[in-house]
Design a protein around this motif. Structure first.
Motif: not given
Length: 190
Positions: A34-43, A45-47, A55-63, A102-108
């Motif tokens: 259930l946490a997957a859709p908001p986790g993917l969507f919010v991350s 948008l933030l990414s 700010v590079g995506r790598k920094a976001v992913i590591i955060g 972590a997946n949304a910015p990783l795929f981007a």
């Protein structure tokens, strides 16, 4: 690895925390999904917002991964000190959110640094590596549970695997950047 640990063992962990019945504990453990859709969507948008600010995506992913690692340590402590069931449910949702975040910015990032003609291979190889962790995490955690009588060591090993992933991911190019926006991808000759 985190998803393999949590997805497999969360119902048993919740039963040890006092939830009566496998059905009820599995229902609460389903908060991971259930946490997957908001986790993917919010991350996502933030990414994107942080990317536009330089700010590079790598920094976001590591955060995201660092926060996930800290929460896995908290999970181990929660298991050890047998926190309230409701705290555990909240923790499971938060872990699910961060695991997927972590997946949304990783795929981007993959789309930005891998040439289009190789992206299918890159995504396939990346998912292959991720699922190796998903396959071995339940077995290692089960072995640790049998050896120690607790799921806490499994949570700590999961945190260590995340730390190893952060270190490895930190070594991947492109370098970290926080500054002026750079082009998403070099111009294509096409």
């Amino acid at each position: 690895y985190t998803l393999g640990f949590m997805g497999t063992w969360a119902p048993a962990i919740l039963m040890e925390m006092g939830v009566k019945g496998l059905g009820q504990s599995a229902l609460y453990a389903g908060l991971l999904g259930l946490a997957a859709p908001p986790g993917l969507f919010v991350s996502g948008l933030l990414s994107d917002r942080l990317r536009r600010r330089g700010v590079g995506r790598k920094a976001v992913i590591i955060g995201w991964l660092f926060t996930l690692m800290v929460l896995m340590v908290v999970m181990g402590l929660a298991i050890t000190y047998r926190v309230s069931f409701w705290w555990m449910v909240i923790l499971i949702f938060a872990l699910g959110f961060l695991e997927w975040a972590a997946n949304a910015p990783l795929f981007a990032l993959v789309a930005e640094i891998i040439p289009p003609e190789m992206q299918g291979t890159a995504y396939g190889l990346g998912n292959c590596i991720m699922f190796v962790g998903f396959i071995i995490a339940p077995a290692i955690t089960g072995w640790l549970k049998d050896a120690t009588g607790s799921f806490a060591p499994g949570a700590y090993v999961t945190a260590a695997v995340i730390l190893l992933g952060i270190v490895c991911f930190g070594a991947v190019r492109p370098r970290f950047r926080i500054g002026p926006e750079l082009p998403l991808r070099p111009s294509s000759p096409h």
